[in-house]
Design an enzyme around this catalytic site. Sequence first.
Site, short mmCIF file in Angstrom:
data_model
loop_
_atom_site.label_atom_id
_atom_site.label_comp_id
_atom_site.label_asym_id
_atom_site.label_seq_id
_atom_site.Cartn_x
_atom_site.Cartn_y
_atom_site.Cartn_z
N TYR A 193 0.83 -1.20 0.00
CA TYR A 193 0.00 0.00 0.00
C TYR A 193 0.86 1.25 0.00
O TYR A 193 2.09 1.18 0.19
CB TYR A 193 -0.95 -0.01 1.20
N ARG A 253 8.29 4.06 -4.76
CA ARG A 253 8.38 3.08 -3.65
C ARG A 253 7.36 1.97 -3.85
O ARG A 253 7.65 0.81 -3.55
CB ARG A 253 8.17 3.78 -2.31
N ARG A 267 -7.64 -20.67 -1.31
CA ARG A 267 -6.68 -20.39 -0.25
C ARG A 267 -5.55 -21.42 -0.15
O ARG A 267 -5.74 -22.54 0.31
CB ARG A 267 -7.38 -20.29 1.11
N HIS A 324 -1.05 -21.11 0.57
CA HIS A 324 -0.06 -20.09 0.89
C HIS A 324 0.74 -19.62 -0.32
O HIS A 324 0.98 -18.44 -0.49
CB HIS A 324 0.90 -20.62 1.97
N LYS A 358 6.63 -1.93 1.95
CA LYS A 358 5.43 -1.35 2.56
C LYS A 358 4.27 -2.33 2.38
O LYS A 358 3.38 -2.14 1.55
CB LYS A 358 5.11 0.02 1.96
N GLU A 403 12.74 2.54 13.97
CA GLU A 403 11.79 3.56 13.49
C GLU A 403 10.55 3.53 14.36
O GLU A 403 10.40 2.67 15.23
CB GLU A 403 11.43 3.31 12.01
N LEU A 438 11.29 1.21 6.94
CA LEU A 438 10.70 1.71 5.71
C LEU A 438 11.37 3.03 5.37
O LEU A 438 11.48 3.91 6.23
CB LEU A 438 9.19 1.93 5.89
N1 PLP Z 1 7.90 3.77 8.81
C1 PLP Z 1 6.76 3.07 8.85
C2 PLP Z 1 6.75 1.73 9.48
C3 PLP Z 1 5.58 3.61 8.31
O1 PLP Z 1 4.43 2.92 8.35
C4 PLP Z 1 5.62 4.91 7.74
C5 PLP Z 1 4.44 5.53 7.15
O2 PLP Z 1 3.32 5.34 7.52
C6 PLP Z 1 6.83 5.60 7.74
C7 PLP Z 1 7.96 4.99 8.27
C8 PLP Z 1 6.93 6.99 7.16
O3 PLP Z 1 6.87 6.94 5.76
P1 PLP Z 1 6.31 8.13 4.89
O4 PLP Z 1 7.11 9.34 5.22
O5 PLP Z 1 6.50 7.69 3.49
O6 PLP Z 1 4.86 8.30 5.25
#
Ligand code: PLP
Length: 281
Positions: A31, A50, A98, A100, A144, A176, A200
Site C-alpha cells: 500500500y 516506492r 486459499r 499459501h 510497505k 523507526e 521503511l
Molecule cells: N515507517 C513506517 C513503518 C511507516 O508505516 C511509515 C508511514 O506510515 C513511515 C515509516 C513513514 O513513511 P512516509 O514518510 O513515506 O509516510
Amino acid sequence: EKLILNGRLMDRENASIDIEDRGYQFGDGIYEVVRVYHGRLFTNELHLNRLFLSAEKLSLRIPYTAQELTAQLEKLVEANGVGTGIVYLQFTRGAAKRKHHFPEKSETTYVAYTSELDRPLEKMKKGVKAVLSEDIRWLRCDIKSLNLLGNVLAKQKAVENGCYEAIQHRGETVTEGSSSNVFIVKNDELATHPATNLILNGITRQVLLDICRKQGIPVREEAFTVDDLLGADEVFITSTTSEVMPIVQIDGKMVGDGAPGAVTRKLQHAFEREINGLSAQ
Ligand code: PLP
C-alpha cells in the site's frame, strides 16, 4: 463518495472484494498513503517509485504505469473534492483458492480511496510524547506490505500509555516508529537509521534528508542507540500524515528542555515551504 476499484471510478457502496482475496487472508499485498495539500498530490512520484519497488520485492504485478496511476488518483481527488487529506492505495495478489504459495493465476486487486485529514498543526507546535517498544517485526520492513501486526501492537502500546507514537528498537538499536521514521539532533547534527531492510524508507524522511543537504545541515544516516535517543538534544519523527513531529517526552523522560527544539522548528518551516510548492533554497 467515489473510489477506484481495479481502475474503475465508482461509488464506495458499490465496491466489493472477494472473501478469498489474498490481501484479506494473508496480508499479501502492498500500500501507499499519499498526502493531498491544496487539492494536489504531494510527492506522488516518490510514493509511486516506492510502490513499484515494494511490488518488485514481492513479485507482485501492477498492471498500470506510474503515469496511468497518477492520472487516476488525480481524477479521484477531484471527484471527491479533497482539499487537505490523503489518498490510500493498495494492491494485493488478488483472489484465489486459499493456499499459501502464489496462485498460478490471479488478477491484482487494486483499491484507492480518499480521506479528508487536517494537518496536525497544534501537535507539531507543542510536540508529542512517545514510548519505547521492542521491534518484533520481520526482517523486510523496507517493503510497505499489508502485514502490519507488529506496527499495530506497537501503536496500541503508545495509545495505552497516552502517547502519540511508539519508537521501536532492536536491542540497543533504534529502528523507526510504528508508522514513522525517527531523527535525533545532537550538537546541531542529525542522525537517522539508514535505509536498510530494518526500516521503511519514508518519503517524508527522503524529503527531509534532501532539505538538509540543500541547506548544508549535517545528517548521518547511521544507526543510533536507545541511550543516544534518550540523551539527544532534540528528537522528531517524520511521516506523510505527521509531517515533522517533535517528540518532547520518551517513556516519561523529557527530551532536551521538553519543548520542540530550534533545529526541528527550522526543518518544520522548510517542510512547510515544500508543501506550498516552494523548494528549499
Ligand atoms: N515507517 C513506517 C513503518 C511507516 O508505516 C511509515 C508511514 O506510515 C513511515 C515509516 C513513514 O513513511 P512516509 O514518510 O513515506 O509516510
